[in-house]
Scaffold this active site. Structure first.
Site, PDB file in Angstrom:
ATOM      1  N   THR A  54      -0.499   4.057  -0.021  1.00 25.12           N
ATOM      2  CA  THR A  54      -1.442   5.576   0.521  1.00 25.12           C
ATOM      3  C   THR A  54      -0.800   7.000   1.392  1.00 25.12           C
ATOM      4  OG1 THR A  54      -3.001   4.428   0.707  1.00 25.12           O
ATOM      5  CG2 THR A  54      -3.600   6.440   2.016  1.00 25.12           C
ATOM      6  N   CYS A  76       0.907  -1.495   0.094  1.00 26.46           N
ATOM      7  CA  CYS A  76       0.175   0.205   0.140  1.00 26.46           C
ATOM      8  C   CYS A  76       0.649   1.275  -0.419  1.00 26.46           C
ATOM      9  CB  CYS A  76      -0.702  -0.046   1.312  1.00 26.46           C
ATOM     10  SG  CYS A  76      -1.993   1.324   1.187  1.00 26.46           S
TER      11      CYS A  76
END
EC number: 1.7.1.7
Length: 364
Positions: A191, A189
């Site tokens: 983000t 990830c």
């Protein structure tokens, strides 16, 4: 105006579990099975609360078949068709108990809702629903949880992801039984890099578990576990379940193409908001979006059963060190100590795997 929270927030790498007096004679004496009765569905769960992530490279039918043998749970990814679900159910017709250890994943569109109703209608034994979005703070998501709860009053609903106590409470009061905790902590990830948003996973679990348990709800730590010790820390911090992606990647039962580099086998593993995932399932990355995941190659790891053994062995060891006879007792026995170093890495670059050891020519 902008504010800064000055209280330090911690990740798994920032702490260790403190050992405590124990009466256990062997790791084999530790009971890892948990029993829960869920707040909203009123259904009972019995099993070992380690959950394979609903990523399309991890949450596969094949992984579910393997993990269920050890009473571990799998959230099946949302990209299987209705026909593929029916083929799976027919294949396991002689062992329907597998369905008690799997959940169906869904997005929050009208199409997703229609598909969810169809599959659950065709497979009444399927009792777990995982509602999965990257940002669990939207009103649209909360409304969708209410919609699913109204349609499926007796199904157990996992929902997320969030990282704060107040939103954990909101999701539970809206109909979720288990709130998934974690933003930006996953191994593939990005983000936190792309959006600058996130929360250290250990602190998120501590705070969300406290909020959830006050309402007789449950939480699932999702992301951030790099080894069995991190799984133990998540459970010690109050997580009722721990969802795993990267630790389960690269096995025979996993999705992802197998590739070869320099004579070694690897499997592709990617985040579900990566370019790879969006191009595979949606045709392209929407012009208003940025990829928030990465694609990597994971060394091929063979059958998943060996990794399961390693995880369960690590959990049993954590329980014996902390004096917990049952996994249920781990959070009551857990005391975390803040550290500046986790392990001694003096010979880290010289470490070899069991398969490499077998191929060595031992000098006589």
């Amino acid at each position: 105006m902008p504010t800064i929270e000055n209280e330090p927030k911690l990740d798994f790498k920032d702490v260790l579990l403190r050992p405590k007096r124990s009466t256990l004679k062997s790791r084999a004496d530790v009971d890892l099975v948990r029993e829960f009765v869920f707040r909203n569905s009123k259904k009972k769960y019995v099993g070992i609360p380690i959950v394979a992530s609903n990523m399309d490279t991890v949450g596969t039918f094949e992984v579910a078949e393997s993990l269920s043998k050890k009473r571990l749970f799998t959230t099946i990814h949302k990209h299987y068709s209705v026909d593929q679900w029916m083929e799976f159910v027919n294949r396991i017709s002689s062992n329907q108990d597998i369905l008690s250890q799997i959940g169906i994943s869904s997005g929050i569109s009208d199409y997703d809702f229609t598909k969810l109703k169809k599959i659950c209608g065709l497979i009444p034994e399927l009792q777990y629903i995982c509602l999965d979005v990257a940002n669990g703070y939207s009103e649209v998501f909360v409304d969708f949880i209410r919609r699913v709860r109204e349609e499926f009053p007796r199904h157990t609903i996992f929902a997320g992801n969030v990282v704060t106590g107040e939103m954990t409470e909101e999701l539970i009061l809206s109909g979720a039984d288990v709130v998934k905790v974690g933003i930006g902590s996953g191994s593939v990830c990005t983000t936190r890099k792309k959006a600058g948003v996130g929360y250290p996973q250990l602190s998120a679990v501590l705070e969300c578990a406290d909020a959830s348990h006050g309402l007789n709800g449950h939480v699932m730590s999702d992301g951030g576990c790099t080894n069995p010790g991190d799984v133990a820390k998540a459970l010690g911090a109050g997580a009722d379940f721990v969802m795993i992606g990267g630790l389960f990647a690269g096995h025979d039962q996993c999705g992802g193409d197998t590739v070869e580099k320099d004579g070694q086998k690897y499997k592709l593993f990617y985040g579900m908001s990566s370019d790879t995932a969006m191009e595979k399932h949606e045709g392209s990355v929407a012009e208003y979006r940025a990829s928030e995941g990465k694609t990597i190659t994971v060394p091929y790891r063979g059958d998943i059963s060996k990794t399961v053994q390693d995880l369960l062995g690590g959990l049993r060891s954590a329980c014996t060190y902390t004096g917990a006879k049952k996994l249920k007792e781990l959070s009551k026995r857990a005391t975390f100590v803040r550290v500046t170093q986790q392990t001694n890495e003096q010979y880290a670059t010289f470490e070899i795997s069991p398969s490499e050891l077998q191929n060595l020519n031992i000098a006589v």
